[in-house]
Write an enzyme that holds these catalytic residues in place. Structure first.
Site, PDB file in Angstrom:
ATOM      1  N   ASP A  41      35.833  21.520  48.691  1.00 23.52           N
ATOM      2  CA  ASP A  41      35.884  21.689  47.232  1.00 23.52           C
ATOM      3  C   ASP A  41      35.154  22.979  46.864  1.00 23.52           C
ATOM      4  OD1 ASP A  41      35.831  21.362  44.481  1.00 23.52           O
ATOM      5  OD2 ASP A  41      34.158  19.936  44.527  1.00 23.52           O
ATOM      6  N   ASP A  45      34.062  20.039  41.346  1.00 21.79           N
ATOM      7  CA  ASP A  45      34.537  18.864  40.593  1.00 21.79           C
ATOM      8  C   ASP A  45      34.684  17.632  41.495  1.00 21.79           C
ATOM      9  OD1 ASP A  45      36.777  19.476  42.061  1.00 21.79           O
ATOM     10  OD2 ASP A  45      38.130  19.699  40.354  1.00 21.79           O
ATOM     11  N   ASP A  49      40.193  21.634  47.011  1.00 23.00           N
ATOM     12  CA  ASP A  49      41.171  22.504  46.344  1.00 23.00           C
ATOM     13  C   ASP A  49      41.607  23.624  47.284  1.00 23.00           C
ATOM     14  OD1 ASP A  49      38.944  24.275  46.237  1.00 23.00           O
ATOM     15  OD2 ASP A  49      38.300  23.335  44.365  1.00 23.00           O
ATOM     16  N   ASP A 221      58.531  14.582  53.141  1.00 24.46           N
ATOM     17  CA  ASP A 221      58.030  13.248  52.826  1.00 24.46           C
ATOM     18  C   ASP A 221      59.191  12.252  52.764  1.00 24.46           C
ATOM     19  OD1 ASP A 221      55.682  11.668  51.863  1.00 24.46           O
ATOM     20  OD2 ASP A 221      56.957  11.377  50.118  1.00 24.46           O
ATOM     21  N   GLU A 280      58.971  13.227  58.128  1.00 23.58           N
ATOM     22  CA  GLU A 280      58.213  11.981  58.138  1.00 23.58           C
ATOM     23  C   GLU A 280      59.245  10.866  58.061  1.00 23.58           C
ATOM     24  OE1 GLU A 280      55.346   8.979  55.721  1.00 23.58           O
ATOM     25  OE2 GLU A 280      56.965  10.052  54.788  1.00 23.58           O
TER      26      GLU A 280
HETATM   27  C1  GLC Z   1      54.660   9.269  52.422  1.00 26.40           C
HETATM   28  C2  GLC Z   1      53.268   9.814  52.245  1.00 26.40           C
HETATM   29  C3  GLC Z   1      52.443   8.811  51.522  1.00 26.40           C
HETATM   30  C4  GLC Z   1      53.073   8.546  50.175  1.00 26.40           C
HETATM   31  C5  GLC Z   1      54.513   8.127  50.323  1.00 26.40           C
HETATM   32  C6  GLC Z   1      55.245   8.190  49.018  1.00 26.40           C
HETATM   33  O1  GLC Z   1      54.722   8.194  53.257  1.00 26.40           O
HETATM   34  O2  GLC Z   1      52.733  10.156  53.493  1.00 26.40           O
HETATM   35  O3  GLC Z   1      51.114   9.219  51.387  1.00 26.40           O
HETATM   36  O4  GLC Z   1      52.364   7.536  49.513  1.00 26.40           O
HETATM   37  O5  GLC Z   1      55.217   8.975  51.183  1.00 26.40           O
HETATM   38  O6  GLC Z   1      55.481   9.513  48.659  1.00 26.40           O
END
Ligand code: GLC
Length: 557
Positions: A41, A45, A49, A221, A280
């Site tokens: 950070d 805050d 960041d 994602d 992912e």
């Molecule tokens: C993926 C991310 C996770 C998030 C989910 C929804 O699995 O790694 O952190 O909550 O997608 O976007």
């Protein structure tokens, strides 16, 4: 005072100088995951960041990783740690501005590090301009950009189907005008309709925006989401959260999703410098996962099968073999991973309730992972041997899955305690800000506090405390990463299993041998060559090597 961001201030940065014919850097790269809000950070805050990340880049270059992956820092109400994006082309003020993003990328490139950013295509935030417009009324054309359906039941009072949110409870929420919209995650994360070409065009444009700013790729994602089975059929009986990654569901791992990855590969290849995507994707088998990394799709896909395998030699060997076979068949590298911001840290996962054992196993697992052919991801803090923080008080928690899961459990008459696996509501425990230095919280995380409290005994785990201590986990990672660079071909190629006692994994690579003893007692091994590195103290007996329990070692042969 932070400067206001203005697109004209953003200077695209050229990636680090590359060879005339670039090697496929990503095939054996070690990529460090920065969970931005918990890394460093700069402004006090209590939330990490982009400037904080930039200031700490020399640490990552010194650690010896090849690239960093930054979790979402886009404009977002933060209903799910930034995975609810309100504007894909803006930086949330809590993390900085576009100039900070461009400066970070430029500085990383100067240090020879590549930068991967997250893209969140399965859903937007409910504050995204599209969704706000969609809520204007039943006739709003923006409804076509999401998955709106009438409810079931006499007056549409029941959700359109039986799908459950990954975070618990139904995957549908009813709007004021009676229609239902789909959200596979929190209600603040409405799913996009990928049957609509406008959605495709928008994401191609978003990818270009960040590629033009200089990023080297994307972590995609929910890369197995986006496309849903035609007609949105019911799943039927069963606890859906437990089925994710174990079987194909009508909302995950549908064949149609691969066309999106193909079009993104074409887009990435239209840029110079081997920009990549990493999926992912939670797929039920290594073969189905390998479909995401066929030559014209994503470059990498996280190997969650490896991550979810327990501390058991035969099971580890099996998952390694199956993964290597599946990815080799499609010509891709395997992408190993032990921890991330969604799962219990492996230091804790490998030995619930026994911190000493957990750390021994975690250190050994790291050496195993880094000796395997392919690419590997390191989640921030694993190089410090950080454990999961399991005793966070409820009032500081922010993971939406915690609250959804508890509500769902309570509704079902349960005690309300979330279970510990996957995205189950305990994810704050692996997101506690990093300890950098000093004797008390926030341990150099920043000039203010930290958004989640750090344990009182983390001074001993700080970067400062571990630096220069040859027995520390940090120095183990540093040495392993530097050896991995020095030893020719360690990241690529194949491996050969050698005969070993039960509970021991022994494999050779050209000029190299790795042995992992998963048992809790020592084994005596006849090993050729010179010991390079071990996760625990090696012994010797009549010319043989004594490998302690829960220890992994590397030898040059
Ligand atoms: C993926 C991310 C996770 C998030 C989910 C929804 O699995 O790694 O952190 O909550 O997608 O976007």
């Amino acid at each position: 005072m932070r400067q206001e961001s203005a697109p004209s201030q953003v200077r695209p940065s050229a990636p680090a100088p590359r060879e005339a014919v670039p090697r496929a850097w990503w095939r054996d790269a070690v990529i460090y995951q920065v969970y931005v809000r918990s890394f460093a950070d700069s402004d006090g805050d209590g939330v990490g960041d982009l400037r904080g990340v930039r200031e700490r880049l020399p640490y990552l270059a010194g650690l010896g990783v090849d690239a960093v992956w930054l979790t979402p820092f886009y404009a977002s109400p933060q209903a799910d740690g930034g995975y609810d994006v309100a504007d894909y082309r803006a930086v949330d003020p809590v993390f900085g501005d576009l100039t900070d993003a461009a400066d970070l990328v430029a500085e990383a490139h100067r240090l020879g590090l590549r930068v991967i950013v997250d893209v969140v295509p399965n859903h937007t935030s409910d504050r995204h301009a599209w969704f706000r417009a969609a809520l204007a009324g039943p006739g709003a054309p923006e409804r076509e950009l999401y998955v709106f359906r009438p409810g079931r039941g006499a007056s549409g009072e029941l959700p359109p189907n039986d799908w459950e949110s990954v975070f618990g409870g139904p995957a549908w929420t009813r709007t004021a005008d009676g229609a239902w919209y789909l959200h596979l995650f929190a209600p603040e994360q409405p799913d996009l309709n990928w049957e609509n070409p406008v959605v495709h065009e928008e994401f191609a444009s978003v990818l270009r925006f960040w590629l033009d700013l200089g990023v080297d790729g994307f972590r995609v994602d929910v890369a197995h989401g986006m496309v849903k089975a035609p007609g949105l059929p019911d799943v039927g009986a069963g606890e859906q959260a437990r089925m994710i990654g174990r079987q194909v569901l009508p909302f995950f791992d549908q064949d149609g999703v691969h066309e999106i990855h193909r079009s993104w590969r074409r887009l990435l290849e239209s840029y110079p410098g081997e920009r990549i995507s990493v999926a992912e994707a939670w797929a039920p088998t290594p073969e189905r996962l390998a479909r995401y990394v066929r030559g014209d799709e994503a470059h990498q896909a996280f190997n969650f099968q490896f991550l979810t395998t327990g501390w058991e030699a035969a099971a580890l060997r099996e998952v390694i073999d199956l993964s290597l076979v599946a990815t080799t068949e499609v010509g891709a590298p395997t992408t190993w991973v032990l921890s991330n911001h969604d799962v219990v840290r492996h230091t804790t996962r490998y030995a619930e309730g026994d911190a000493g054992r957990g750390l021994r196993r975690a250190r050994a697992a790291a050496l195993l992972m880094l000796a395997l052919p392919g690419s590997a991801y390191v989640y921030q803090g694993e190089e410090l041997g950080l454990p999961e923080v399991e005793d966070l008080p409820d009032e500081v928690r922010q993971d939406p899955a915690f609250f959804r899961g508890r509500a769902a459990a309570e509704a079902a008459g349960g005690a309300g305690a979330p279970v510990k696996s996957g995205q189950d509501g305990t994810r704050d425990g692996c997101r506690v800000p990093l300890p950098w230095s000093g004797h008390e919280a926030p341990y150099g995380f920043g000039p203010g506090g930290s958004w989640l409290p750090q344990p009182a005994d983390w001074a001993r785990l700080s970067v400062e405390a571990q630096t220069g201590d040859p027995g520390s986990t940090l120095e183990l990672y540093r040495t392993a990463l530097s050896l991995r660079r020095e030893l020719p071909g360690l990241g690529s190629g194949s491996l050969r299993w050698e005969e070993a006692p039960e509970g021991v994994l022994l494999f050779s690579r050209p000029g190299f041998v790795c042995a992992l003893n998963t048992r809790d007692t020592e084994v005596v091994l006849r090993l050729p060559g010179r010991a390079l590195l071990a996760s625990g103290p090696l012994g010797s007996s009549a010319g043989d090597t004594v490998l302690p329990g829960e220890t992994c070692g590397w030898w040059a042969v």
